[in-house]
Design a protein around this motif. Structure first.
Motif, short mmCIF file in Angstrom:
data_model
loop_
_atom_site.label_atom_id
_atom_site.label_comp_id
_atom_site.label_asym_id
_atom_site.label_seq_id
_atom_site.Cartn_x
_atom_site.Cartn_y
_atom_site.Cartn_z
N MET A 144 -17.18 2.67 -16.87
CA MET A 144 -16.83 3.26 -18.17
C MET A 144 -16.93 2.21 -19.27
O MET A 144 -17.46 2.47 -20.35
CB MET A 144 -15.42 3.86 -18.11
CG MET A 144 -15.30 5.07 -17.20
SD MET A 144 -13.63 5.75 -17.12
CE MET A 144 -13.47 6.42 -18.79
N LEU A 149 -17.24 3.29 -22.93
CA LEU A 149 -16.10 4.21 -22.91
C LEU A 149 -14.82 3.41 -22.67
O LEU A 149 -14.84 2.35 -22.04
CB LEU A 149 -16.27 5.26 -21.82
CG LEU A 149 -17.41 6.26 -22.00
CD1 LEU A 149 -17.58 7.09 -20.73
CD2 LEU A 149 -17.16 7.17 -23.19
N ASN A 150 -13.70 3.95 -23.13
CA ASN A 150 -12.42 3.31 -22.93
C ASN A 150 -11.95 3.54 -21.48
O ASN A 150 -11.73 4.69 -21.08
CB ASN A 150 -11.39 3.88 -23.91
CG ASN A 150 -10.08 3.11 -23.90
OD1 ASN A 150 -9.77 2.39 -22.95
ND2 ASN A 150 -9.31 3.27 -24.96
N HIS A 153 -9.19 6.00 -20.50
CA HIS A 153 -9.41 7.45 -20.54
C HIS A 153 -9.86 8.00 -19.18
O HIS A 153 -10.44 9.09 -19.09
CB HIS A 153 -10.45 7.80 -21.60
CG HIS A 153 -10.01 7.44 -22.99
ND1 HIS A 153 -10.88 7.37 -24.06
CD2 HIS A 153 -8.78 7.13 -23.48
CE1 HIS A 153 -10.20 7.02 -25.15
NE2 HIS A 153 -8.92 6.88 -24.82
N PHE A 161 -13.79 14.80 -24.74
CA PHE A 161 -14.77 13.83 -25.21
C PHE A 161 -15.81 14.53 -26.09
O PHE A 161 -16.06 15.74 -25.95
CB PHE A 161 -15.49 13.17 -24.03
CG PHE A 161 -14.61 12.29 -23.18
CD1 PHE A 161 -14.50 10.94 -23.43
CD2 PHE A 161 -13.87 12.84 -22.13
CE1 PHE A 161 -13.69 10.13 -22.65
CE2 PHE A 161 -13.06 12.04 -21.34
CZ PHE A 161 -12.97 10.68 -21.61
N SER A 162 -16.45 13.75 -26.96
CA SER A 162 -17.54 14.28 -27.79
C SER A 162 -18.81 14.38 -26.95
O SER A 162 -18.87 13.91 -25.80
CB SER A 162 -17.78 13.35 -28.98
OG SER A 162 -18.28 12.10 -28.53
N GLN A 165 -20.11 10.95 -25.98
CA GLN A 165 -19.27 10.36 -24.94
C GLN A 165 -19.52 11.02 -23.59
O GLN A 165 -19.53 10.35 -22.55
CB GLN A 165 -17.81 10.48 -25.34
CG GLN A 165 -17.40 9.57 -26.49
CD GLN A 165 -15.98 9.81 -26.95
OE1 GLN A 165 -15.50 10.96 -26.99
NE2 GLN A 165 -15.28 8.74 -27.31
N ARG A 166 -19.75 12.32 -23.60
CA ARG A 166 -20.04 13.02 -22.34
C ARG A 166 -21.35 12.52 -21.74
O ARG A 166 -21.46 12.37 -20.52
CB ARG A 166 -20.13 14.53 -22.58
CG ARG A 166 -18.80 15.16 -22.95
CD ARG A 166 -18.93 16.66 -22.98
NE ARG A 166 -17.81 17.27 -23.65
CZ ARG A 166 -17.44 18.53 -23.47
NH1 ARG A 166 -18.10 19.30 -22.64
NH2 ARG A 166 -16.40 19.03 -24.12
N ARG A 168 -22.52 9.57 -22.09
CA ARG A 168 -22.20 8.25 -21.54
C ARG A 168 -21.53 8.39 -20.17
O ARG A 168 -21.76 7.57 -19.27
CB ARG A 168 -21.29 7.48 -22.50
CG ARG A 168 -21.99 7.01 -23.77
CD ARG A 168 -20.99 6.42 -24.76
NE ARG A 168 -21.64 6.08 -26.03
CZ ARG A 168 -22.08 4.86 -26.35
NH1 ARG A 168 -21.94 3.87 -25.49
NH2 ARG A 168 -22.66 4.64 -27.51
N ILE A 169 -20.74 9.43 -20.01
CA ILE A 169 -20.13 9.70 -18.70
C ILE A 169 -21.23 9.99 -17.67
O ILE A 169 -21.20 9.49 -16.55
CB ILE A 169 -19.13 10.87 -18.79
CG1 ILE A 169 -17.95 10.49 -19.68
CG2 ILE A 169 -18.65 11.29 -17.40
CD1 ILE A 169 -17.06 11.66 -20.07
N ILE A 195 -25.93 9.99 -32.89
CA ILE A 195 -25.50 9.72 -31.52
C ILE A 195 -26.71 9.44 -30.64
O ILE A 195 -26.64 8.64 -29.70
CB ILE A 195 -24.70 10.91 -30.96
CG1 ILE A 195 -23.53 11.23 -31.89
CG2 ILE A 195 -24.20 10.61 -29.57
CD1 ILE A 195 -22.56 10.08 -32.08
N GLN A 198 -27.46 5.79 -30.60
CA GLN A 198 -26.51 5.03 -29.80
C GLN A 198 -26.85 5.12 -28.31
O GLN A 198 -26.84 4.12 -27.60
CB GLN A 198 -25.09 5.55 -30.04
CG GLN A 198 -24.57 5.33 -31.45
CD GLN A 198 -23.18 5.92 -31.63
OE1 GLN A 198 -22.49 6.22 -30.67
NE2 GLN A 198 -22.78 6.10 -32.89
#
Length: 359
Positions: A144, A149-150, A153, A161-162, A165-166, A168-169, A195, A198
């Motif tokens: 993570m 990601l933090n 979390h 998550f946005s 962020q999803r 990134r998961i 995004i 990124q």
């Protein structure tokens, strides 16, 4: 991203993937087939990024799933590090999946909304028996952090998550087993533009840090140009041009590749005004009954009688580098203008009638 010319990691050799169309209620009979992938030859070298582009329905995602052994091939073979994966046993496939992972297009649909993020990212460790308990949690949190990601979390659900962020998961899950090949099936198409940048930069950084090899599928030609060492252009189930990214974008040789790249957005307004847009006539033929010869001939502005009967091989054409392959009898010459030219060979119908099933 990285230089080409290295060792071949995976290759597709005459790969076919057809989906049967069946009719009937009790006794279903096959009446036709969708030729999703129809004789693809492709190589991916270790450490490079191969971009795959083409219109919707050309077979990009199906080819990706064949490379990942998610779809069994109808014909041909796929060789990964010298092993034919189309003939692997169940145990062999499980070991193969440690080396090849996918990042899916939809960051919402690819994550189970009822499971916590730590459990989702930790699944590869559980399935392959590589880590358990506190060790698994520690490795998941490291992943993570790796993808931005933090780690705190860990116990959140995907809905918290946005979209970025999803995704990134999904990337963290794909990297859990340190794969050698990552297949990115339009990984940024469902994200906002800011995004997208990124996630793309994250993928580039991870490739340099971990020595990854990518197959990158996308509709956005500017994204493919930015991330890819080589680009393969697909049309109706086949690769029609395969070349280094700079070579292809600088001078496409296949008329379809030229038309596709002419549709790419150009940031410079002066250059955009000078650019010529090649507008293709007609509809994309049905993959149920593809045209004879060159599949692009019904829409091609350079088509001649030979194109109707002779299927062009994907090979080096006159004056091209050894790694620039084109499947065209009459490739586009430097400085040649195709804008405004009509297709040379007409087609009566692009929608075939399916035969009726006999009882």
């Amino acid at each position: 991203m990285t230089g080409t010319g290295g060792e071949v990691l995976v290759s597709a050799e005459g790969v076919f993937k057809h989906f049967p169309i069946r009719q009937g209620i009790v006794f279903k009979k096959e009446i036709a087939r969708v030729h999703a992938v129809d004789g693809v030859d492709l190589t991916v070298r270790r450490g490079e990024t191969l971009g795959v582009v083409g219109e919707s329905g050309c077979g990009k995602s199906t080819l990706a799933r064949c490379l990942a052994a998610l779809h069994p091939v109808t014909g041909g073979r796929i060789v990964f590090e010298g092993t034919d994966i189309t003939r692997l046993s169940r145990a062999g496939l499980k070991a193969f999946r440690r080396d090849v992972q996918m990042i899916f297009q939809d960051p919402y649909g690819s994550l189970n909304p009822r499971r916590r993020v730590g459990s989702i990212i930790g699944d590869p460790f559980a399935i392959h028996g590589l880590a358990d308990g506190a060790e698994r949690k520690s490795r998941v949190q490291e992943l993570m952090e790796l993808v931005g990601l933090n780690p705190e979390h860990y116990n959140r659900f995907p809905a918290e998550f946005s979209g970025g962020q999803r995704q990134r998961i999904g990337i963290a899950r794909a990297l859990a087993l340190k794969p050698k090949l990552v297949i990115c099936d339009e990984p940024v198409s469902a994200l906002d533009v800011s995004i997208q940048a990124q996630v793309i930069n994250l993928l580039k950084d991870l490739q340099e840090e971990l020595g990854l090899t990518y197959v990158f599928i996308a509709h956005d030609l500017s994204v493919v140009r930015y991330v890819s060492d080589r680009v393969a252009v697909m049309y109706l189930g086949r690769v029609v041009e395969d070349a280094a990214g700079a070579e292809l974008y600088g001078g496409p040789r296949h008329p379809y590749a030229a038309a596709l790249l002419s549709a790419a957005s150009i940031a410079d307004p002066d250059e955009a005004e000078r650019a010529e847009r090649i507008v293709l006539t007609g509809d994309v033929p049905s993959p149920i009954d593809p045209p004879s010869g060159c599949r692009f001939h019904p829409r091609c502005p350079k088509a001649q009688d030979r194109c109707v009967t002779d299927d062009p091989a994907l090979t080096v054409r006159g004056g091209d580098p050894a790694d620039h392959l084109t499947a065209c009898h009459f490739p586009v010459e430097p400085g040649e203008h195709l804008a405004g030219r009509a297709a040379g060979i007409s087609q009566v119908s692009t929608e075939p009638e399916l035969p009726e099933a006999t009882p």
